[in-house]
Design a protein around this motif. Structure first.
Motif, PDB file in Angstrom:
ATOM      1  N   PHE A 125      -7.024  11.404  18.248  1.00  0.00           N
ATOM      2  CA  PHE A 125      -7.395   9.997  18.363  1.00  0.00           C
ATOM      3  C   PHE A 125      -6.165   9.103  18.198  1.00  0.00           C
ATOM      4  O   PHE A 125      -6.025   8.091  18.877  1.00  0.00           O
ATOM      5  CB  PHE A 125      -8.464   9.617  17.336  1.00  0.00           C
ATOM      6  N   LYS A 126      -5.267   9.477  17.293  1.00  0.00           N
ATOM      7  CA  LYS A 126      -4.036   8.707  17.123  1.00  0.00           C
ATOM      8  C   LYS A 126      -3.189   8.739  18.391  1.00  0.00           C
ATOM      9  O   LYS A 126      -2.596   7.726  18.778  1.00  0.00           O
ATOM     10  CB  LYS A 126      -3.231   9.244  15.939  1.00  0.00           C
ATOM     11  N   LYS A 127      -3.147   9.882  19.045  1.00  0.00           N
ATOM     12  CA  LYS A 127      -2.419   9.986  20.318  1.00  0.00           C
ATOM     13  C   LYS A 127      -3.060   9.084  21.371  1.00  0.00           C
ATOM     14  O   LYS A 127      -2.373   8.417  22.142  1.00  0.00           O
ATOM     15  CB  LYS A 127      -2.405  11.434  20.824  1.00  0.00           C
ATOM     16  N   ALA A 128      -4.385   9.076  21.391  1.00  0.00           N
ATOM     17  CA  ALA A 128      -5.104   8.238  22.356  1.00  0.00           C
ATOM     18  C   ALA A 128      -4.813   6.762  22.111  1.00  0.00           C
ATOM     19  O   ALA A 128      -4.696   5.984  23.060  1.00  0.00           O
ATOM     20  CB  ALA A 128      -6.602   8.516  22.279  1.00  0.00           C
ATOM     21  N   LEU A 129      -4.686   6.361  20.841  1.00  0.00           N
ATOM     22  CA  LEU A 129      -4.386   4.963  20.535  1.00  0.00           C
ATOM     23  C   LEU A 129      -3.003   4.553  21.015  1.00  0.00           C
ATOM     24  O   LEU A 129      -2.775   3.385  21.326  1.00  0.00           O
ATOM     25  CB  LEU A 129      -4.510   4.704  19.030  1.00  0.00           C
ATOM     26  N   LYS A 130      -2.088   5.504  21.076  1.00  0.00           N
ATOM     27  CA  LYS A 130      -0.753   5.187  21.592  1.00  0.00           C
ATOM     28  C   LYS A 130      -0.822   4.851  23.082  1.00  0.00           C
ATOM     29  O   LYS A 130      -0.046   4.047  23.579  1.00  0.00           O
ATOM     30  CB  LYS A 130       0.205   6.349  21.357  1.00  0.00           C
ATOM     31  N   ILE A 131      -1.795   5.441  23.775  1.00  0.00           N
ATOM     32  CA  ILE A 131      -1.960   5.197  25.203  1.00  0.00           C
ATOM     33  C   ILE A 131      -2.778   3.925  25.443  1.00  0.00           C
ATOM     34  O   ILE A 131      -2.439   3.106  26.293  1.00  0.00           O
ATOM     35  CB  ILE A 131      -2.629   6.413  25.889  1.00  0.00           C
ATOM     36  N   THR A 132      -3.872   3.780  24.696  1.00  0.00           N
ATOM     37  CA  THR A 132      -4.744   2.604  24.838  1.00  0.00           C
ATOM     38  C   THR A 132      -5.008   2.007  23.447  1.00  0.00           C
ATOM     39  O   THR A 132      -6.069   2.244  22.859  1.00  0.00           O
ATOM     40  CB  THR A 132      -6.069   2.969  25.531  1.00  0.00           C
ATOM     41  N   PRO A 133      -4.061   1.234  22.939  1.00  0.00           N
ATOM     42  CA  PRO A 133      -4.161   0.732  21.560  1.00  0.00           C
ATOM     43  C   PRO A 133      -5.249  -0.304  21.310  1.00  0.00           C
ATOM     44  O   PRO A 133      -5.539  -0.608  20.158  1.00  0.00           O
ATOM     45  CB  PRO A 133      -2.770   0.121  21.316  1.00  0.00           C
ATOM     46  N   ASN A 134      -5.867  -0.813  22.347  1.00  0.00           N
ATOM     47  CA  ASN A 134      -6.905  -1.832  22.158  1.00  0.00           C
ATOM     48  C   ASN A 134      -8.310  -1.315  22.442  1.00  0.00           C
ATOM     49  O   ASN A 134      -9.231  -2.118  22.601  1.00  0.00           O
ATOM     50  CB  ASN A 134      -6.597  -3.051  23.035  1.00  0.00           C
ATOM     51  N   ASP A 135      -8.486  -0.015  22.495  1.00  0.00           N
ATOM     52  CA  ASP A 135      -9.790   0.577  22.801  1.00  0.00           C
ATOM     53  C   ASP A 135     -10.632   0.673  21.520  1.00  0.00           C
ATOM     54  O   ASP A 135     -10.341   1.485  20.641  1.00  0.00           O
ATOM     55  CB  ASP A 135      -9.603   1.960  23.417  1.00  0.00           C
ATOM     56  N   PRO A 136     -11.680  -0.133  21.405  1.00  0.00           N
ATOM     57  CA  PRO A 136     -12.493  -0.121  20.185  1.00  0.00           C
ATOM     58  C   PRO A 136     -13.221   1.202  19.959  1.00  0.00           C
ATOM     59  O   PRO A 136     -13.480   1.579  18.812  1.00  0.00           O
ATOM     60  CB  PRO A 136     -13.476  -1.267  20.390  1.00  0.00           C
ATOM     61  N   GLU A 137     -13.541   1.906  21.034  1.00  0.00           N
ATOM     62  CA  GLU A 137     -14.255   3.178  20.897  1.00  0.00           C
ATOM     63  C   GLU A 137     -13.383   4.231  20.206  1.00  0.00           C
ATOM     64  O   GLU A 137     -13.889   5.050  19.433  1.00  0.00           O
ATOM     65  CB  GLU A 137     -14.709   3.692  22.259  1.00  0.00           C
ATOM     66  N   ILE A 138     -12.096   4.211  20.485  1.00  0.00           N
ATOM     67  CA  ILE A 138     -11.200   5.161  19.823  1.00  0.00           C
ATOM     68  C   ILE A 138     -11.158   4.860  18.326  1.00  0.00           C
ATOM     69  O   ILE A 138     -11.225   5.774  17.501  1.00  0.00           O
ATOM     70  CB  ILE A 138      -9.786   5.132  20.438  1.00  0.00           C
ATOM     71  N   TYR A 139     -11.068   3.583  17.978  1.00  0.00           N
ATOM     72  CA  TYR A 139     -11.081   3.216  16.561  1.00  0.00           C
ATOM     73  C   TYR A 139     -12.391   3.624  15.898  1.00  0.00           C
ATOM     74  O   TYR A 139     -12.401   4.097  14.759  1.00  0.00           O
ATOM     75  CB  TYR A 139     -10.840   1.717  16.379  1.00  0.00           C
TER      76      TYR A 139
END
Length: 75
Positions: free
Chosen positions: A4-18
């Motif tokens: 999930f942290k890796k995904a946030l690096k790609i799309t840091p504003n995605d609320p679903e990842i958070y």
């Protein structure tokens, strides 16, 4: 959690990842990290906010005293 942290690096504003990261932290009983991720999810525009009060993986955070802070945001 690392994925999930890796995904946030790609799309840091995605609320679903958070949201999903909050679930993962809750499952590991890491309250501070879980609440930070929930706040980020809400700030970034999480649409399915009802899941915060019903998702099984957030059960640990819901019984934590700090959950009242999240409830205030939801109300």
């Amino acid at each position: 959690i690392e994925e999930f942290k890796k995904a946030l690096k790609i799309t840091p504003n995605d609320p679903e990842i958070y949201f999903n990261l909050a679930c993962a932290y809750s499952n590991k009983e890491k309250a501070a990290e879980g609440f930070e991720c929930l706040r980020n999810a809400l700030e970034k525009g999480l649409k399915e906010t009802d899941n915060i009060c019903s998702h099984d993986m957030l059960a640990y955070l819901r019984v934590h005293p700090r959950f009242s802070e999240i409830k205030k945001i939801l109300d």
